[in-house]
Design an enzyme around this catalytic site. Sequence first.
Site, short mmCIF file in Angstrom:
data_model
loop_
_atom_site.label_atom_id
_atom_site.label_comp_id
_atom_site.label_asym_id
_atom_site.label_seq_id
_atom_site.Cartn_x
_atom_site.Cartn_y
_atom_site.Cartn_z
N HIS A 134 0.86 -1.18 0.00
CA HIS A 134 0.00 0.00 0.00
C HIS A 134 0.89 1.23 0.00
O HIS A 134 1.93 1.24 0.67
CB HIS A 134 -0.90 0.01 1.24
CG HIS A 134 -2.02 0.99 1.16
ND1 HIS A 134 -1.85 2.34 1.37
CD2 HIS A 134 -3.35 0.81 0.89
CE1 HIS A 134 -3.01 2.95 1.23
NE2 HIS A 134 -3.94 2.06 0.94
N PRO A 135 0.51 2.28 -0.72
CA PRO A 135 1.39 3.45 -0.80
C PRO A 135 1.50 4.26 0.50
O PRO A 135 2.48 4.97 0.70
CB PRO A 135 0.75 4.29 -1.90
CG PRO A 135 -0.68 3.87 -1.93
CD PRO A 135 -0.67 2.42 -1.59
#
Length: 381
Positions: free
Chosen positions: A233-234
């Site tokens: 996930h960023p």
Amino acid sequence: MTNNESKGPFEGLLVIDMTHVLNGPFGTQLLCNMGARVIKVEPPGHGDDTRTFGPYVDGQSLYYSFINHGKESVVLDLKNDHDKSIFINMLKQADVLAENFRPGTMEKLGFSWETLQEINPRLIYASSSGFGHTGPLKDAPAYDTIIQAMSGIMMETGYPDAPPVRVGTSLADLCGGVYLFSGIVSALYGREKSQRGAHVDIAMFDATLSFLEHGLMAYIATGKSPQRLGNRHPYMAPFDVFNTQDKPITICCGNDKLFSALCQALELTELVNDPRFSSNILRVQNQAILKQYIERTLKTQAAEVWLARIHEVGVPVAPLLSVAEAIKLPQTQARNMLIEAGGIMMPGNPIKISGCADPHVMPGAATLDQHGEQIRQEFSS
């Protein structure tokens, strides 16, 4: 269905469905699931192309059946005056007309939006196409992969050291179908106030672009396209797929509290106070080394052990299941997400509404022109 239950909120709604392949039929299938009468108007010959698509069960196309069960089928040649008159009579009584031809096709058949308004001022006319009915690309042909490629979603799917990949499911088609359904529902609600129909114009490109989420946010914030991240996930960590002694599992910690609970379950409490991991931002920056710490522990025992232990402390965790495993989950059964339609197992209705039936059995997909005689008689005058 009990005596107190309706077939769905759209019971009594008449939908004329000219859609084909996946994008449009997926949207109209949702209307059918919610109780609408959906009459699929197919061209002479083999009808919808997906009737010829595999895989097959007992001679039936599963591809076609999955998104057309419960619908009626009639073959009409709209270049034939008699068939055209039947179609016009259908339109006069219809609530919705749905199609996913290239823009301009309905005009060539003599059914522009202006003409449709004259035939039935209350008609909701819903169009879904690759790029919509406006803009420089409106006439361009499109399939799901074309839209995935042009929307940016393929470029951000996959791993940073590998080429971009198509999302595993036909996401652009399905996004467009969901928005087609939503647009129709919104227009029907608007009709209750205005007493007039509307033209719903859905583009698969628009629909997929709106699903980009991180990609768009990253570009707006930095002016740069995001890199591919694989399963990470960023903005949150640990939020990834991790190897255990035997099978991979996925763990998602969206805040400090969950990270602390995970460290407790893994007996890695020293990581909670490690300055490299004291916030989501720092954990994202240092997630490579964080993943090494986590996997080193996970590899000491089997996935089953860790799934139970991590679940116990309230951290979102899951095994990576195959389709065969997912459909056998008790949760799948409890939510009636596998039904029987025409003797074939199908996806159930994901929209659950109190007071509306959620049947275990539905009619299967109609054979080509199965209801033709009945429908021609019903709408002959």
